[in-house]
Write a protein that holds these residues in place. Structure first.
Motif, PDB file in Angstrom:
ATOM      1  N   UNK A 242     -16.585   9.432   5.314  1.00 55.43           N
ATOM      2  CA  UNK A 242     -17.902   9.708   5.898  1.00 55.43           C
ATOM      3  C   UNK A 242     -18.779   8.457   5.876  1.00 55.43           C
ATOM      4  N   UNK A 243     -18.688   7.679   4.813  1.00 57.91           N
ATOM      5  CA  UNK A 243     -19.499   6.465   4.703  1.00 57.91           C
ATOM      6  C   UNK A 243     -19.040   5.391   5.676  1.00 57.91           C
ATOM      7  N   UNK A 244     -17.725   5.343   5.948  1.00 62.47           N
ATOM      8  CA  UNK A 244     -17.150   4.305   6.813  1.00 62.47           C
ATOM      9  C   UNK A 244     -16.337   4.939   7.930  1.00 62.47           C
ATOM     10  N   UNK A 245     -16.983   5.655   8.856  1.00 61.75           N
ATOM     11  CA  UNK A 245     -16.234   6.338   9.926  1.00 61.75           C
ATOM     12  C   UNK A 245     -15.473   5.337  10.796  1.00 61.75           C
ATOM     13  N   UNK A 246     -14.237   5.694  11.100  1.00 62.40           N
ATOM     14  CA  UNK A 246     -13.412   4.850  11.952  1.00 62.40           C
ATOM     15  C   UNK A 246     -12.713   3.718  11.228  1.00 62.40           C
ATOM     16  N   UNK A 247     -13.018   3.516   9.943  1.00 60.91           N
ATOM     17  CA  UNK A 247     -12.352   2.470   9.176  1.00 60.91           C
ATOM     18  C   UNK A 247     -10.994   2.978   8.704  1.00 60.91           C
ATOM     19  N   UNK A 248     -10.060   2.055   8.542  1.00 57.49           N
ATOM     20  CA  UNK A 248      -8.736   2.404   8.034  1.00 57.49           C
ATOM     21  C   UNK A 248      -8.361   1.454   6.904  1.00 57.49           C
ATOM     22  N   UNK A 249      -7.607   1.989   5.963  1.00 55.96           N
ATOM     23  CA  UNK A 249      -7.041   1.182   4.881  1.00 55.96           C
ATOM     24  C   UNK A 249      -5.713   0.618   5.341  1.00 55.96           C
ATOM     25  N   UNK A 250      -5.436  -0.630   4.965  1.00 55.45           N
ATOM     26  CA  UNK A 250      -4.134  -1.222   5.229  1.00 55.45           C
ATOM     27  C   UNK A 250      -3.813  -2.216   4.128  1.00 55.45           C
ATOM     28  N   UNK A 251      -2.527  -2.357   3.874  1.00 57.06           N
ATOM     29  CA  UNK A 251      -2.095  -3.323   2.867  1.00 57.06           C
ATOM     30  C   UNK A 251      -2.503  -4.719   3.294  1.00 57.06           C
ATOM     31  N   UNK A 252      -2.907  -5.538   2.330  1.00 58.03           N
ATOM     32  CA  UNK A 252      -3.345  -6.908   2.610  1.00 58.03           C
ATOM     33  C   UNK A 252      -2.350  -7.924   2.071  1.00 58.03           C
ATOM     34  N   UNK A 253      -1.156  -7.474   1.770  1.00 57.45           N
ATOM     35  CA  UNK A 253      -0.135  -8.359   1.243  1.00 57.45           C
ATOM     36  C   UNK A 253       0.976  -7.533   0.631  1.00 57.45           C
ATOM     37  N   UNK A 254       1.882  -8.195  -0.054  1.00 56.12           N
ATOM     38  CA  UNK A 254       3.007  -7.474  -0.640  1.00 56.12           C
ATOM     39  C   UNK A 254       2.576  -6.604  -1.826  1.00 56.12           C
ATOM     40  N   UNK A 255       3.373  -5.587  -2.079  1.00 54.73           N
ATOM     41  CA  UNK A 255       3.171  -4.702  -3.221  1.00 54.73           C
ATOM     42  C   UNK A 255       4.037  -5.220  -4.362  1.00 54.73           C
ATOM     43  N   UNK A 256       3.446  -5.358  -5.524  1.00 51.33           N
ATOM     44  CA  UNK A 256       4.178  -5.770  -6.721  1.00 51.33           C
ATOM     45  C   UNK A 256       4.410  -4.512  -7.551  1.00 51.33           C
ATOM     46  N   UNK A 257       5.677  -4.184  -7.821  1.00 49.47           N
ATOM     47  CA  UNK A 257       5.975  -2.948  -8.538  1.00 49.47           C
ATOM     48  C   UNK A 257       7.116  -3.162  -9.524  1.00 49.47           C
ATOM     49  N   UNK A 258       7.002  -2.503 -10.655  1.00 47.82           N
ATOM     50  CA  UNK A 258       8.092  -2.435 -11.622  1.00 47.82           C
ATOM     51  C   UNK A 258       7.858  -1.238 -12.534  1.00 47.82           C
ATOM     52  N   UNK A 259       8.928  -0.732 -13.079  1.00 45.68           N
ATOM     53  CA  UNK A 259       8.890   0.453 -13.920  1.00 45.68           C
ATOM     54  C   UNK A 259       8.088   1.555 -13.227  1.00 45.68           C
ATOM     55  N   UNK A 260       7.069   2.054 -13.855  1.00 45.95           N
ATOM     56  CA  UNK A 260       6.256   3.135 -13.291  1.00 45.95           C
ATOM     57  C   UNK A 260       4.925   2.633 -12.735  1.00 45.95           C
ATOM     58  N   UNK A 261       4.802   1.345 -12.486  1.00 44.11           N
ATOM     59  CA  UNK A 261       3.500   0.819 -12.084  1.00 44.11           C
ATOM     60  C   UNK A 261       3.601  -0.078 -10.856  1.00 44.11           C
ATOM     61  N   UNK A 262       2.492  -0.147 -10.142  1.00 46.02           N
ATOM     62  CA  UNK A 262       2.416  -1.006  -8.965  1.00 46.02           C
ATOM     63  C   UNK A 262       1.007  -1.539  -8.825  1.00 46.02           C
ATOM     64  N   UNK A 263       0.893  -2.643  -8.100  1.00 46.49           N
ATOM     65  CA  UNK A 263      -0.411  -3.215  -7.793  1.00 46.49           C
ATOM     66  C   UNK A 263      -0.349  -3.762  -6.371  1.00 46.49           C
ATOM     67  N   UNK A 264      -1.490  -3.707  -5.709  1.00 45.51           N
ATOM     68  CA  UNK A 264      -1.539  -4.153  -4.318  1.00 45.51           C
ATOM     69  C   UNK A 264      -2.986  -4.393  -3.909  1.00 45.51           C
ATOM     70  N   UNK A 265      -3.142  -5.264  -2.931  1.00 42.24           N
ATOM     71  CA  UNK A 265      -4.442  -5.538  -2.340  1.00 42.24           C
ATOM     72  C   UNK A 265      -4.508  -4.814  -1.004  1.00 42.24           C
ATOM     73  N   UNK A 266      -5.680  -4.320  -0.666  1.00 40.24           N
ATOM     74  CA  UNK A 266      -5.866  -3.595   0.583  1.00 40.24           C
ATOM     75  C   UNK A 266      -7.135  -4.074   1.279  1.00 40.24           C
ATOM     76  N   UNK A 267      -7.165  -3.807   2.572  1.00 41.06           N
ATOM     77  CA  UNK A 267      -8.356  -4.041   3.396  1.00 41.06           C
ATOM     78  C   UNK A 267      -8.840  -2.692   3.907  1.00 41.06           C
ATOM     79  N   UNK A 268     -10.141  -2.575   4.117  1.00 37.01           N
ATOM     80  CA  UNK A 268     -10.739  -1.412   4.751  1.00 37.01           C
ATOM     81  C   UNK A 268     -11.659  -1.914   5.852  1.00 37.01           C
TER      82      UNK A 268
END
Length: 122
Positions: free
Chosen positions: A59-85
Motif C-alpha cells: 500500500x505504501x509503495x504501489x506498483x513497486x516490486x522486489x527483486x534480487x540485487x545479486x547472488x544469494x549466499x546460503x549454507x546449512x539452514x541460513x541464507x542472505x541476499x540483497x534486494x531492490x524495491x
C-alpha cells in the motif's frame, strides 16, 4: 534442509503477490507458522502479522516490486541476499539486505532485514 537461492526467490515472490488470497497462501507456504520478521520498522510474528506487513508495504509503495540485487549466499539452514524495491524497469529507490533461517521443511522461521537505501519520505 539446506537453504538455497530458491528460498529467497519464493520469499520475494510472496512480497510481490498483490492479490490478498494468493498472498496469504504464499505467506503460509513460505513462512513457518510462528515465523518472525524483523526490520528497522517492524518486528512481527506469525502468518497474520507477516501478511499484514507485506500488505502495508504494498500500500505504501504501489506498483513497486522486489527483486534480487545479486547472488544469494546460503549454507546449512541460513541464507542472505540483497534486494531492490522499485518500479519495474526503473532505478530502485529502496535497497535492503535480509538474512533468513529455514526449518527442516524449508519454510522460513526468521528474517532479519536491513534497509540500506530508502527515500527521505519512506
Amino acid at each position: 534442509m539446506t537453504a538455497t537461492a530458491i528460498h529467497a526467490e519464493r520469499y520475494l515472490a510472496a512480497w510481490n503477490t498483490t492479490d490478498p488470497a494468493a498472498r496469504r497462501a504464499a505467506v503460509e507456504e513460505v513462512f513457518a507458522d510462528a515465523a518472525r520478521y524483523t526490520d528497522p520498522l517492524v518486528d512481527v510474528r506469525g502468518h497474520d502479522a507477516i501478511d499484514a506487513t507485506i500488505a502495508a508495504v504494498q500500500q505504501q509503495f504501489p506498483g513497486f516490486v522486489f527483486r534480487l540485487a545479486g547472488p544469494v549466499d546460503a549454507h546449512h539452514h541460513q541464507l542472505r541476499f540483497t534486494w531492490h524495491l522499485g518500479p519495474e524497469g526503473a532505478e530502485p529507490p529502496i535497497t535492503g539486505f535480509d538474512a533468513a533461517v529455514v526449518d527442516d521443511e524449508g519454510r522460513i522461521t526468521t528474517v532479519l532485514g536491513f534497509l540500506d537505501r530508502v527515500p527521505a519520505a519512506a
